[in-house]
Each structure stands twice: as C-alpha cells, then as structure tokens.
Design a protein around this motif. Structure first.
Motif, PDB file in Angstrom:
ATOM      1  N   LYS A 111       0.840  -1.215   0.000  1.00  0.00           N
ATOM      2  CA  LYS A 111       0.000   0.000   0.000  1.00  0.00           C
ATOM      3  C   LYS A 111       0.866   1.253   0.000  1.00  0.00           C
ATOM      4  O   LYS A 111       0.607   2.205  -0.764  1.00  0.00           O
ATOM      5  CB  LYS A 111      -0.899  -0.011   1.236  1.00  0.00           C
ATOM      6  CG  LYS A 111      -1.726   1.266   1.456  1.00  0.00           C
ATOM      7  CD  LYS A 111      -2.755   1.460   0.367  1.00  0.00           C
ATOM      8  CE  LYS A 111      -3.798   2.513   0.743  1.00  0.00           C
ATOM      9  NZ  LYS A 111      -3.222   3.864   0.955  1.00  0.00           N
TER      10      LYS A 111
ATOM     11  N   CYS B 210       3.939   1.633  -1.032  1.00  0.00           N
ATOM     12  CA  CYS B 210       4.628   1.782  -2.319  1.00  0.00           C
ATOM     13  C   CYS B 210       3.697   2.371  -3.371  1.00  0.00           C
ATOM     14  O   CYS B 210       4.080   3.283  -4.109  1.00  0.00           O
ATOM     15  CB  CYS B 210       5.165   0.431  -2.782  1.00  0.00           C
ATOM     16  SG  CYS B 210       6.071   0.506  -4.346  1.00  0.00           S
ATOM     17  N   GLU B 211       2.483   1.871  -3.434  1.00  0.00           N
ATOM     18  CA  GLU B 211       1.517   2.400  -4.400  1.00  0.00           C
ATOM     19  C   GLU B 211       1.256   3.881  -4.140  1.00  0.00           C
ATOM     20  O   GLU B 211       1.151   4.683  -5.091  1.00  0.00           O
ATOM     21  CB  GLU B 211       0.220   1.593  -4.328  1.00  0.00           C
ATOM     22  CG  GLU B 211       0.376   0.173  -4.834  1.00  0.00           C
ATOM     23  CD  GLU B 211      -0.834  -0.702  -4.549  1.00  0.00           C
ATOM     24  OE1 GLU B 211      -0.955  -1.766  -5.187  1.00  0.00           O
ATOM     25  OE2 GLU B 211      -1.656  -0.323  -3.681  1.00  0.00           O
ATOM     26  N   ASP B 212       1.182   4.254  -2.868  1.00  0.00           N
ATOM     27  CA  ASP B 212       0.976   5.660  -2.518  1.00  0.00           C
ATOM     28  C   ASP B 212       2.181   6.509  -2.920  1.00  0.00           C
ATOM     29  O   ASP B 212       2.027   7.626  -3.425  1.00  0.00           O
ATOM     30  CB  ASP B 212       0.722   5.808  -1.020  1.00  0.00           C
ATOM     31  CG  ASP B 212      -0.638   5.271  -0.596  1.00  0.00           C
ATOM     32  OD1 ASP B 212      -1.503   5.057  -1.466  1.00  0.00           O
ATOM     33  OD2 ASP B 212      -0.825   5.056   0.622  1.00  0.00           O
TER      34      ASP B 212
ATOM     35  N   ARG C  82       2.258   7.154  -6.634  1.00  0.00           N
ATOM     36  CA  ARG C  82       1.285   8.183  -7.005  1.00  0.00           C
ATOM     37  C   ARG C  82       1.807   9.578  -6.679  1.00  0.00           C
ATOM     38  O   ARG C  82       1.719  10.499  -7.503  1.00  0.00           O
ATOM     39  CB  ARG C  82      -0.044   7.921  -6.274  1.00  0.00           C
ATOM     40  CG  ARG C  82      -1.082   9.030  -6.431  1.00  0.00           C
ATOM     41  CD  ARG C  82      -2.359   8.686  -5.692  1.00  0.00           C
ATOM     42  NE  ARG C  82      -2.135   8.249  -4.319  1.00  0.00           N
ATOM     43  CZ  ARG C  82      -1.874   9.079  -3.313  1.00  0.00           C
ATOM     44  NH1 ARG C  82      -1.786  10.392  -3.508  1.00  0.00           N
ATOM     45  NH2 ARG C  82      -1.689   8.607  -2.086  1.00  0.00           N
TER      46      ARG C  82
ATOM     47  N   ASP D  63       6.242   5.485 -12.507  1.00  0.00           N
ATOM     48  CA  ASP D  63       5.747   4.113 -12.598  1.00  0.00           C
ATOM     49  C   ASP D  63       6.645   3.122 -11.877  1.00  0.00           C
ATOM     50  O   ASP D  63       6.307   1.942 -11.756  1.00  0.00           O
ATOM     51  CB  ASP D  63       5.550   3.690 -14.056  1.00  0.00           C
ATOM     52  CG  ASP D  63       6.845   3.703 -14.870  1.00  0.00           C
ATOM     53  OD1 ASP D  63       7.921   3.956 -14.288  1.00  0.00           O
ATOM     54  OD2 ASP D  63       6.779   3.458 -16.089  1.00  0.00           O
TER      55      ASP D  63
ATOM     56  N   ARG E 109       6.484  -7.009  -9.829  1.00  0.00           N
ATOM     57  CA  ARG E 109       5.431  -6.197 -10.455  1.00  0.00           C
ATOM     58  C   ARG E 109       6.000  -5.074 -11.308  1.00  0.00           C
ATOM     59  O   ARG E 109       5.275  -4.459 -12.099  1.00  0.00           O
ATOM     60  CB  ARG E 109       4.531  -5.578  -9.385  1.00  0.00           C
ATOM     61  CG  ARG E 109       3.623  -6.527  -8.649  1.00  0.00           C
ATOM     62  CD  ARG E 109       2.657  -5.722  -7.774  1.00  0.00           C
ATOM     63  NE  ARG E 109       1.830  -6.530  -6.905  1.00  0.00           N
ATOM     64  CZ  ARG E 109       0.847  -6.053  -6.145  1.00  0.00           C
ATOM     65  NH1 ARG E 109       0.579  -4.737  -6.168  1.00  0.00           N
ATOM     66  NH2 ARG E 109       0.135  -6.843  -5.376  1.00  0.00           N
TER      67      ARG E 109
ATOM     68  N   TYR F  12       7.256  -2.339  -9.916  1.00  0.00           N
ATOM     69  CA  TYR F  12       7.110  -1.108  -9.151  1.00  0.00           C
ATOM     70  C   TYR F  12       8.443  -0.614  -8.588  1.00  0.00           C
ATOM     71  O   TYR F  12       8.609   0.585  -8.329  1.00  0.00           O
ATOM     72  CB  TYR F  12       6.161  -1.318  -7.967  1.00  0.00           C
ATOM     73  CG  TYR F  12       4.704  -1.518  -8.314  1.00  0.00           C
ATOM     74  CD1 TYR F  12       4.238  -1.413  -9.626  1.00  0.00           C
ATOM     75  CD2 TYR F  12       3.790  -1.824  -7.312  1.00  0.00           C
ATOM     76  CE1 TYR F  12       2.900  -1.607  -9.915  1.00  0.00           C
ATOM     77  CE2 TYR F  12       2.437  -2.011  -7.600  1.00  0.00           C
ATOM     78  CZ  TYR F  12       2.003  -1.908  -8.908  1.00  0.00           C
ATOM     79  OH  TYR F  12       0.680  -2.099  -9.197  1.00  0.00           O
TER      80      TYR F  12
END
Length: 339
Positions: free
Chosen positions: A117, A119-121, A124, A129, A158, A160
C-alpha cells in the motif's frame, strides 16, 4: 569530470553526493526546494533521497509532502529517466495532533499489507511508474523479515521497484536479512543507509561491523547526516552560544564536547590548506572511506548546496586523511580485528 559511483552490485550509478529532501516542506518551501533540485541537477546530480513520512513532524503535514514536491519537479522538467529516485517505507503516516498522531491504525511498519500500500501511494505522489531504490526505513520487530523481503520481492516482480535497500539496520539485522534472501531466493538489499559522520555516536559500531558487512557482501553505503547535524560545517564554535537556526537546538548542544571541537578545528586546519570549507573536508574524508557510494546532504538554499557540491573539486592528501582520522579516532586501538 565527475565519476558516478556504482551502488554496491546493483545497476544504479549515483552522483557522489546525494540530495536529501527531509527539509522540503519543512525548512525549505516549494519554490526553494525546486530551485535546489534544479541546481543539483544542473551540477550533474542524479540521486534524490526521500521518505514517505517526510515531514510528519510539522503541523498539518500527514506525510508525503516531500515526495509530492519531487514528483512535480520531475514532471515539470521531464527528467525522470535521469534521476535515481529513492524513497522509504516503515514510519507512521498521518498528522500529529495534541494527543499524538491521528489515524495511524495499520499505517506503518514492514508488513506485506503496508509495504505494498505504501509503495503504491509513493508511486502516485512521485508521479512515476517505478521507484529505483525502495528502502526499509528502520527495522520492524513485529514483522518477520521473511514477510518483509517477500513483499519487496513482489514489488520488484510487479515492476514497481528496481532495487531494495535498508536504513538504520544493525549489522546482525542486515546479515539476517541477507541470509534470508539467499536461503529463500528473495530480493536482497543492495545498500545500507546508516547515520554516519565523524561525530556520529554509532560510528564505532558502523566501522567495526556494518561497514565490514557492506564491503564483504558488496552493498553500497549512502549515509544520512554526514555533517553531524550541521556541526561539521563549523558554524558551532567552542565556548560560543548556539546560532539562530530552526535546527540549532538542544540536539546540537548534545554534540558539544572537547573531542568533537578538536575534530572541527582539525577540519578547519585541513580546509585552510586547500582554501576549502570544513564541511567540504568532512565530506571528502567520508568519500574516501571503504564502500562509500554517496553521502546524502540536505540544503536550505542553492548557495548552501553549491558550497557542499564544491567537495567534488577537493582532493585530500594522504596526510590530510591521516590527520582527520587520528583526531577523530573512536577510542580503541586501530588494529584490524577478525571476527
């Protein structure tokens, strides 16, 4: 010509001085932060280090402000491919209130849930990417290292994240992580980000143990606070009061000792030999240490940044290095120990 340094055994090559961003949104506003990044990039700089929690200790800051500033800067300049973006995960996100931090339930640590979570934040906020170097900000004793490394591995798979590193790990924690990675076929840390300077209280442990792990197993070292919280700039003088500064507080005063002022005065002596600044000498000494890749500096102005970048034009002699090392020795016989 600046020679970029390979980060351990990874495919990342870093400018010899990294740009820290803890001050972005704290002691440096957005325009100043943008100007600092512009000056760093124009000088050839490519390594910008941040963390998701920067700077939750200021009022009204839930974290992520530094990442957002860096993201806006890269997007405006169109230079993402030229920058090695490093950020961190572990600390608690959310604003601090009068009763402590608000709304932090499960918003910290190194569990699989939070790492993915967070990392995704960060992706953004940074408007990218992928993250080039994703680092565990500190150990999480509540989460097995196997779970943490498996989560990091998933992020790499993934796409990321390109490489993983750690910060503020002891030597035994780092060795444990490297062993687990090897045993279970998981992604392995390529770097360590410790507190390290001529004055750091953990210097003895670092040089005796952690640095040896880095040398033996091929990790890069990207230390934070290489100027001892600003004390190695020479702005603090023996027997004189603290200067006016946001960060010149009791924490700086704790570093005041005859030994530390002896070190600073030696830096001033060596600086005088080269028409340089004490901070430049301190950074040049650090760059001469084993496995050193890119000390991470902070700057509150372009002028301050440019002065520190002047380190790269400074060539210390063997005598300079010996003089500094001798006066700063951490009170043990400097003999090679075998473990």
């Amino acid at each position: 010509m600046t020679i970029y340094r390979r980060l351990g055994r990874s495919g990342l090559h870093l400018f010899p001085i990294g740009l820290g961003s803890m001050q972005f949104g704290w002691t440096a506003d957005e325009q100043t932060s943008q100007d600092i990044m512009d000056a760093y990039y124009e000088a050839g700089g490519n390594f910008i280090d941040t963390a998701d929690i920067y700077t939750t200790w200021t009022d009204g800051n839930p974290g992520g402000i530094s990442e957002e500033m860096i993201g806006r800067w890269m997007k405006a300049r169109g230079n993402r491919d030229d920058i090695v973006v490093a950020t961190k995960v572990r600390g608690a996100m959310g604003e601090r209130g009068s009763q402590g931090r608000k709304s932090v339930h499960q918003r910290e640590g190194l569990s699989r849930r939070w790492i993915i979570k967070a990392c995704e934040d960060s992706l953004r906020r940074l408007q990218v990417d992928h993250i080039d170097l994703y680092q565990a900000h500190a150990i999480d004793s509540q989460t097995p290292i196997e779970e943490t490394l498996a989560a990091f591995t998933e992020l790499v798979q993934r796409g990321y994240v390109r490489y993983i590193g750690c910060s503020n790990y002891s030597a035994w924690r780092l060795m444990h992580a490297l062993w687990v990675s090897d045993r279970q076929g998981l992604e392995s840390f390529v770097s360590i980000q410790p507190e390290y300077s001529l004055l750091s209280p953990t210097r003895a442990n670092f040089e005796r143990e952690l640095q040896r792990v880095a040398v033996e197993f091929g990790l890069g070292i990207v230390p934070w606070s290489p100027l001892g919280g600003g004390m190695l700039t020479g702005k603090y003088k023996r027997g004189q009061p603290l200067p006016e500064s946001v960060r010149a507080d009791e924490n700086a005063a704790r570093r005041f000792s005859d030994k530390n002022f002896d070190i600073i005065e030696m830096l001033e002596t060596v600086a005088g030999r080269h028409n340089a600044k004490p901070a430049q000498v301190a950074l040049a000494w650090m760059l001469a240490q084993p496995a050193m890749t890119s000390p991470i500096i902070g700057a509150n102005s372009v002028a301050q940044l440019q002065e520190l970048l002047g380190t790269l034009q400074l060539q210390l002699s063997a005598q300079d290095l010996e003089d500094i090392t001798k006066v700063s020795d951490w009170e043990r016989a400097r003999t090679e120990l075998e473990y």
